[in-house]
Design a protein around this motif. Structure first.
Motif, PDB file in Angstrom:
ATOM      1  N   MET A  17       0.825  -1.179   0.000  1.00 59.90           N
ATOM      2  CA  MET A  17       0.000   0.000   0.000  1.00 59.90           C
ATOM      3  C   MET A  17       0.887   1.268   0.000  1.00 59.90           C
ATOM      4  N   TYR A  18       1.963   1.219   0.761  1.00 63.08           N
ATOM      5  CA  TYR A  18       2.887   2.352   0.828  1.00 63.08           C
ATOM      6  C   TYR A  18       3.490   2.628  -0.541  1.00 63.08           C
ATOM      7  N   THR A  19       3.870   1.586  -1.264  1.00 66.06           N
ATOM      8  CA  THR A  19       4.488   1.739  -2.578  1.00 66.06           C
ATOM      9  C   THR A  19       3.516   2.372  -3.565  1.00 66.06           C
ATOM     10  N   ILE A  20       2.272   1.924  -3.549  1.00 62.95           N
ATOM     11  CA  ILE A  20       1.252   2.487  -4.445  1.00 62.95           C
ATOM     12  C   ILE A  20       0.984   3.944  -4.097  1.00 62.95           C
ATOM     13  N   THR A  21       0.880   4.239  -2.830  1.00 62.84           N
ATOM     14  CA  THR A  21       0.658   5.621  -2.393  1.00 62.84           C
ATOM     15  C   THR A  21       1.826   6.507  -2.798  1.00 62.84           C
ATOM     16  N   LEU A  22       3.037   6.010  -2.609  1.00 63.70           N
ATOM     17  CA  LEU A  22       4.229   6.774  -2.977  1.00 63.70           C
ATOM     18  C   LEU A  22       4.258   7.044  -4.473  1.00 63.70           C
ATOM     19  N   ALA A  23       3.970   6.041  -5.275  1.00 67.48           N
ATOM     20  CA  ALA A  23       3.957   6.222  -6.730  1.00 67.48           C
ATOM     21  C   ALA A  23       2.907   7.254  -7.128  1.00 67.48           C
TER      22      ALA A  23
ATOM     23  N   VAL B 277      15.558   0.672  -7.865  1.00 69.02           N
ATOM     24  CA  VAL B 277      14.980   0.622  -9.210  1.00 69.02           C
ATOM     25  C   VAL B 277      13.638   1.354  -9.242  1.00 69.02           C
ATOM     26  N   PHE B 278      12.828   1.165  -8.232  1.00 69.63           N
ATOM     27  CA  PHE B 278      11.545   1.864  -8.141  1.00 69.63           C
ATOM     28  C   PHE B 278      11.763   3.377  -8.168  1.00 69.63           C
ATOM     29  N   GLY B 279      12.728   3.868  -7.406  1.00 74.60           N
ATOM     30  CA  GLY B 279      13.023   5.300  -7.374  1.00 74.60           C
ATOM     31  C   GLY B 279      13.451   5.831  -8.730  1.00 74.60           C
ATOM     32  N   ILE B 280      14.256   5.066  -9.433  1.00 72.35           N
ATOM     33  CA  ILE B 280      14.701   5.487 -10.766  1.00 72.35           C
ATOM     34  C   ILE B 280      13.517   5.502 -11.734  1.00 72.35           C
ATOM     35  N   ILE B 281      12.697   4.464 -11.688  1.00 72.68           N
ATOM     36  CA  ILE B 281      11.530   4.405 -12.575  1.00 72.68           C
ATOM     37  C   ILE B 281      10.589   5.575 -12.313  1.00 72.68           C
ATOM     38  N   ILE B 282      10.341   5.881 -11.062  1.00 73.89           N
ATOM     39  CA  ILE B 282       9.454   7.009 -10.728  1.00 73.89           C
ATOM     40  C   ILE B 282      10.023   8.317 -11.271  1.00 73.89           C
ATOM     41  N   GLU B 283      11.313   8.519 -11.122  1.00 78.65           N
ATOM     42  CA  GLU B 283      11.926   9.750 -11.640  1.00 78.65           C
ATOM     43  C   GLU B 283      11.813   9.836 -13.164  1.00 78.65           C
ATOM     44  N   VAL B 284      12.043   8.726 -13.836  1.00 78.10           N
ATOM     45  CA  VAL B 284      11.915   8.707 -15.298  1.00 78.10           C
ATOM     46  C   VAL B 284      10.469   8.999 -15.698  1.00 78.10           C
ATOM     47  N   LEU B 285       9.520   8.385 -14.996  1.00 79.12           N
ATOM     48  CA  LEU B 285       8.102   8.628 -15.297  1.00 79.12           C
ATOM     49  C   LEU B 285       7.717  10.081 -15.039  1.00 79.12           C
ATOM     50  N   GLN B 286       8.268  10.677 -14.007  1.00 79.68           N
ATOM     51  CA  GLN B 286       7.987  12.094 -13.751  1.00 79.68           C
ATOM     52  C   GLN B 286       8.436  12.949 -14.926  1.00 79.68           C
ATOM     53  N   GLY B 287       9.585  12.633 -15.487  1.00 83.98           N
ATOM     54  CA  GLY B 287      10.088  13.391 -16.623  1.00 83.98           C
ATOM     55  C   GLY B 287       9.314  13.121 -17.901  1.00 83.98           C
ATOM     56  N   ALA B 288       8.824  11.892 -18.056  1.00 80.50           N
ATOM     57  CA  ALA B 288       8.174  11.501 -19.309  1.00 80.50           C
ATOM     58  C   ALA B 288       6.666  11.723 -19.315  1.00 80.50           C
ATOM     59  N   LEU B 289       6.006  11.579 -18.169  1.00 80.73           N
ATOM     60  CA  LEU B 289       4.543  11.570 -18.149  1.00 80.73           C
ATOM     61  C   LEU B 289       3.888  12.801 -17.535  1.00 80.73           C
ATOM     62  N   THR B 290       4.617  13.551 -16.752  1.00 80.31           N
ATOM     63  CA  THR B 290       3.980  14.672 -16.055  1.00 80.31           C
ATOM     64  C   THR B 290       4.480  16.011 -16.590  1.00 80.31           C
ATOM     65  N   ALA B 291       3.586  16.984 -16.527  1.00 81.46           N
ATOM     66  CA  ALA B 291       3.962  18.338 -16.930  1.00 81.46           C
ATOM     67  C   ALA B 291       4.453  19.141 -15.733  1.00 81.46           C
ATOM     68  N   SER B 292       4.051  18.717 -14.536  1.00 78.20           N
ATOM     69  CA  SER B 292       4.380  19.477 -13.333  1.00 78.20           C
ATOM     70  C   SER B 292       5.640  18.990 -12.621  1.00 78.20           C
ATOM     71  N   ARG B 293       6.182  17.877 -13.054  1.00 80.59           N
ATOM     72  CA  ARG B 293       7.372  17.305 -12.419  1.00 80.59           C
ATOM     73  C   ARG B 293       8.430  17.035 -13.478  1.00 80.59           C
ATOM     74  N   SER B 294       9.662  16.847 -13.027  1.00 80.93           N
ATOM     75  CA  SER B 294      10.736  16.544 -13.975  1.00 80.93           C
ATOM     76  C   SER B 294      11.718  15.558 -13.347  1.00 80.93           C
ATOM     77  N   PHE B 295      12.484  14.913 -14.210  1.00 84.17           N
ATOM     78  CA  PHE B 295      13.524  14.000 -13.745  1.00 84.17           C
ATOM     79  C   PHE B 295      14.608  14.812 -13.044  1.00 84.17           C
ATOM     80  N   ASP B 296      15.045  14.330 -11.885  1.00 73.75           N
ATOM     81  CA  ASP B 296      16.100  15.006 -11.136  1.00 73.75           C
ATOM     82  C   ASP B 296      17.062  13.949 -10.602  1.00 73.75           C
ATOM     83  N   ILE B 297      18.274  13.962 -11.098  1.00 70.61           N
ATOM     84  CA  ILE B 297      19.273  12.974 -10.682  1.00 70.61           C
ATOM     85  C   ILE B 297      19.566  13.075  -9.186  1.00 70.61           C
TER      86      ILE B 297
END
Length: 114
Positions: free
Chosen positions: A1-7, A66-86
């Motif tokens: 549940m925590y993982t889904i909420t975080l995503a 890996v989850f953290g990296i995927i979320i960051e990539v998705l933020q850069g690719a799918l959202t207008a309000s967020r961006s990938f940040d190394i």
């Protein structure tokens, strides 16, 4: 549940977040959230699925990073309000490694007590 909420929280636009007054407050948040994520994954693998402790810790570590990296990539690719940040990835990974260190030292202390 925590993982889904975080995503979900990471991929939606959130308005009016309080300012912590610290220029790197976002990184502290990432660090703490991923410390908890890794611990919860470890607990699931170790206590629920009965994996050996080292395997549970390895899986929790790898999946959290890996989850953290995927979320960051998705933020850069799918959202207008967020961006990938190394630096978010670095903060996430450091949080995961804090969990590893805590579990490792807990075991050393437990072994020395006996």
């Amino acid at each position: 549940m925590y993982t889904i909420t975080l995503a979900t929280v990471c991929l939606i636009k959130i308005n009016n977040l309080p300012d912590l007054g610290v220029s790197f407050g976002d990184k502290i948040f990432h660090f703490l959230v991923y410390t908890v994520l890794a611990f919860l994954w470890f607990s699931s693998f170790f206590y629920t699925f009965k994996f050996k402790e080292k395997i549970a810790l390895l899986y929790a570590t790898l999946l959290s990073i890996v989850f953290g990296i995927i979320i960051e990539v998705l933020q850069g690719a799918l959202t207008a309000s967020r961006s990938f940040d190394i630096y978010d990835v670095v903060a996430n990974t450091m949080g995961v490694f804090l969990t590893v260190i805590i579990i490792f030292f807990k075991n050393l202390i437990t072994i020395k007590k006996q």
